[in-house]
Write an enzyme that holds these catalytic residues in place. Structure first.
Site, short mmCIF file in Angstrom:
data_model
loop_
_atom_site.label_atom_id
_atom_site.label_comp_id
_atom_site.label_asym_id
_atom_site.label_seq_id
_atom_site.Cartn_x
_atom_site.Cartn_y
_atom_site.Cartn_z
N GLU A 1 40.87 35.14 40.97
CA GLU A 1 39.65 34.35 40.73
C GLU A 1 38.85 35.00 39.60
O GLU A 1 38.72 36.21 39.53
CB GLU A 1 38.80 34.30 42.00
CG GLU A 1 37.51 33.50 41.84
CD GLU A 1 36.64 33.48 43.08
OE1 GLU A 1 35.84 32.55 43.22
OE2 GLU A 1 36.75 34.42 43.92
N LYS B 1 36.55 24.77 42.97
CA LYS B 1 36.14 25.39 44.23
C LYS B 1 35.20 24.47 44.99
O LYS B 1 34.16 24.06 44.48
CB LYS B 1 35.46 26.73 43.93
CG LYS B 1 35.17 27.59 45.15
CD LYS B 1 34.66 28.94 44.67
CE LYS B 1 34.50 29.93 45.81
NZ LYS B 1 34.08 31.26 45.30
N CYS C 1 39.04 31.34 46.96
CA CYS C 1 38.20 32.31 47.68
C CYS C 1 37.55 31.76 48.94
O CYS C 1 38.21 31.62 49.97
CB CYS C 1 37.16 32.89 46.72
SG CYS C 1 36.48 34.47 47.28
#
Length: 275
Positions: A43, A113, A154
């Protein structure tokens, strides 16, 4: 193809985009020399993990220095590359976006995300991505020569519903480039990846930046590969490291036959919940 040779590039990210791309290129080159099929970057691999740096390092997809570089490398080495994530500019918004390139250097899929990292752990860590980032609103499945791959980033790994949606739509591998910190990492990183793998009887992979103690945000590292039995196949330390690992997708079928959890799910219970 059921066997896939993976390379997890746990690179040290610094406040220098060109240096970060040089490091990523070096690790990709080394991975290719080991005849891997699939390379994964962390990331925010081109950018320090900081809201002000997200703004500074933001790139538009169409003329992205970073993406053009990764595209050329995937084509040069004839390998799939999941370009962890970068700050992506679109109109007046900024996203945390992951790009998957095929062997010809073309974008197979991209994931913005969905669940932004907004936390406040008293006396330990406070971070609010939503101060500068906009959340994505779509789950991401990539059709590859290996089968379907689900992509998250994440904090997305904490949401069981997202993983289940991707798996019920055919994902055999779930990949989450991530940058857990020194508070949440020791507590939850391994547990979450083992859980998502076990819950869904798939392979689940996390690739993180290495710990840079001079940075404002301290990544936990510990890039990880977990199997459909919920076991850790391989896990790094916090230091910069290239991990090479082979997985066999036939393990999914074996585990699902031995423990037919997904096959025997309670449809009547699902109906009650939906009502």
């Amino acid at each position: 193809m059921t066997k896939i040779k993976l390379a997890l590039c746990q690179m040290n990210v610094i406040d220098d985009k060109k240096a970060n791309l040089k490091k990523a290129s070096t690790m990709i080159c080394e991975s290719a020399s080991k005849n891997v099929d699939f390379i994964i970057l962390p990331e925010m691999f081109n950018c320090p993990y900081s809201n002000d740096k997200f703004i500074e390092y933001g790139e538009e997809e169409q003329n992205s220095y970073t993406l053009n570089k990764i595209s050329k490398l995937s084509k040069e080495y004839n390998v799939h590359i999941l370009a962890g994530s970068i700050p992506e500019r679109k109109d007046d918004k900024l996203y945390n976006t992951s790009y998957l390139f095929d062997r010809q250097g073309k974008i197979l899929a991209k994931h913005r995300k969905m669940h932004l990292f907004d936390i406040d752990v008293k006396d330990k860590i406070t971070f609010k991505e939503s101060d500068v980032l906009t959340s994505g609103d779509e789950f991401t499945l990539a059709e590859t020569e290996f089968g379907k791959i689900g992509i998250g980033i994440c904090y997305d790994v904490r949401f069981v519903e997202l993983a289940r949606i991707m798996v019920e739509n055919g994902a055999l591998i779930l990949i989450y480039p991530g940058a857990f910190n020194m508070t949440t990492g020791p507590a939850h990183w391994e547990l979450l990846f083992r859980s998502r793998a076990l819950d869904n009887q798939v392979f689940c992979i996390g690739v993180a930046p290495a710990l840079n103690e001079s940075a404002s945000y301290h990544s936990y590292g510990h890039s990880i590969v977990t199997n459909p039995w919920g076991e850790v196949i391989l896990q790094s330390s916090e230091k910069e490291e290239l991990i090479i690992c082979e997985i066999d997708l036939d393990e999914i079928k074996k585990v699902r036959e031995e423990l037919p959890v997904l096959k025997n799910k309670r449809e009547d219970l699902y109906e009650v919940i939906q009502k």
